[in-house]
Write a protein that holds these residues in place. Sequence first.
Motif, mmCIF file in Angstrom:
data_model
loop_
_atom_site.group_PDB
_atom_site.id
_atom_site.type_symbol
_atom_site.label_atom_id
_atom_site.label_comp_id
_atom_site.label_asym_id
_atom_site.label_seq_id
_atom_site.Cartn_x
_atom_site.Cartn_y
_atom_site.Cartn_z
ATOM 1 N N GLU A 1 26.282 47.662 50.148
ATOM 2 C CA GLU A 1 27.611 47.391 49.612
ATOM 3 C C GLU A 1 28.473 48.622 49.857
ATOM 4 O O GLU A 1 27.968 49.743 49.916
ATOM 5 C CB GLU A 1 27.553 47.092 48.114
ATOM 6 N N ARG B 1 31.532 50.863 48.360
ATOM 7 C CA ARG B 1 32.369 51.180 47.204
ATOM 8 C C ARG B 1 33.565 51.992 47.687
ATOM 9 O O ARG B 1 33.408 53.108 48.186
ATOM 10 C CB ARG B 1 31.575 51.986 46.177
ATOM 11 N N GLY C 1 37.907 51.709 44.220
ATOM 12 C CA GLY C 1 37.622 51.150 42.904
ATOM 13 C C GLY C 1 36.961 49.786 42.933
ATOM 14 O O GLY C 1 36.707 49.208 41.874
ATOM 15 N N THR C 2 36.666 49.259 44.102
ATOM 16 C CA THR C 2 35.994 47.962 44.204
ATOM 17 C C THR C 2 34.707 48.105 45.015
ATOM 18 O O THR C 2 34.569 49.002 45.847
ATOM 19 C CB THR C 2 36.894 46.914 44.882
ATOM 20 N N THR D 1 32.255 45.993 47.606
ATOM 21 C CA THR D 1 32.244 44.850 48.502
ATOM 22 C C THR D 1 30.883 44.750 49.188
ATOM 23 O O THR D 1 30.404 45.739 49.754
ATOM 24 C CB THR D 1 33.339 44.976 49.579
#
Length: 424
Positions: A244, A246, A249-250, A252
Amino acid sequence: YAIAEDYVNPRLLFAGTEFGFFFSIDGGAKWIQMKGNLPTIAIRDIAIQKQENDLVLATFGRGFYVLDNYAPLRQISNETLNQNSALFPVKNALMYVRSNAPFTGFQGANFYLAPNPSYGATFTYYLKEAPKTLKQKRQEAEREAEKRKQPFHYPTIEELRAETEEEASALLFTITDADGKIARRITAPAAQGIQRVTWDFRSAPPSIPATPPQLPAGLVLPEGATLGPQGQLVMPGKYTVTTELRAGGTVTALPGSQTFEVTVEGRERMTAEERANLADFQRKVSALQRSVGGAVDVATASKTKINLLKRSAQEAPAQNKNLVEEAKSLDQKINDILNDLRGGRENSDIPTPPINARVENIADATRLSSTRPTQTQLNQYEYTVSRFNPVLARLQSLVDVEIPRLEKALDAAGAPLTPGRLPQ
């Protein structure tokens, strides 16, 4: 100076030049410089170690350089390089007992010793572009406005604060076992290009220290050692890694996953039934080891808290006899729990092994095993569980009921606050 061809993919070529090392994935039509801590130096010779897929470079005046397991380079294509990200196949990882011998002995600082390959499963990944921070985006917009001779936006205090407090971008690797349970999460820099990170076969640490541990001056850690609490070694078996990103702030999820084996020597000679029995027993031992480790950590923290509560009870500006007695009673209880969990208060010349020593002995004996668990190991496991469950119940009662009750009584008496307590 030198050129070599991969023995599996003939379109993968390597070239040593006066100004560094290059590789080509298309038979020499285009060359890419390989850096990765390799200085710009003349590469005079190239050798390929086929058993481990290692690439060995001989330089002029700077010694030898070794690229461990260059096999992921075979998977690179123009299509791969045009993707936003890629996770390459993971080589099966051998678990073994590492030697702590320094090898250099008393040879002195001039005795050359190169570091070994990283211990564990190595993940090779590719990012087309590194995520840009808020500050980088602002500066690019300012430069673009300057080129066009246009006014640019001057950041506000809130925007500058957001830049300062922005969490650094990173890649998150999640390793799961054959049952889908998460064994570990590790992070790596979200840097552009092909990068590597190694998982050391350990689960998450049982605790996170409030302040990072510091190595005393003059001491050097053995190779592979780390400061602070360490998680337990996982059991051999099949694992899967996913990634994933980062950024901003998100988090994915990135496409693709890879499955690999954590292996030990000799296990291929076991029957399917023996492997299944051993794997099942290892999972149970690993779960017990995690529970015991967590209980030891909680009990140790509770001991510190109770010591502070004892001091608070002694300073209470009221009739404190009952408070002091209650604090002493809790101190005795936590001492008994710690003695059961990790030992330390021997009542005989040959004390009974504590719970954590028993479970660690079973785990160490079976982790690299190539035979099914013995009856002695099965009996030890059952006995350890029977000892641990009552101790865990006492600890839960102490943490969830008795300590909060004393804290409430201390607050009512106006005793000094201890760390972590809020006034009622």
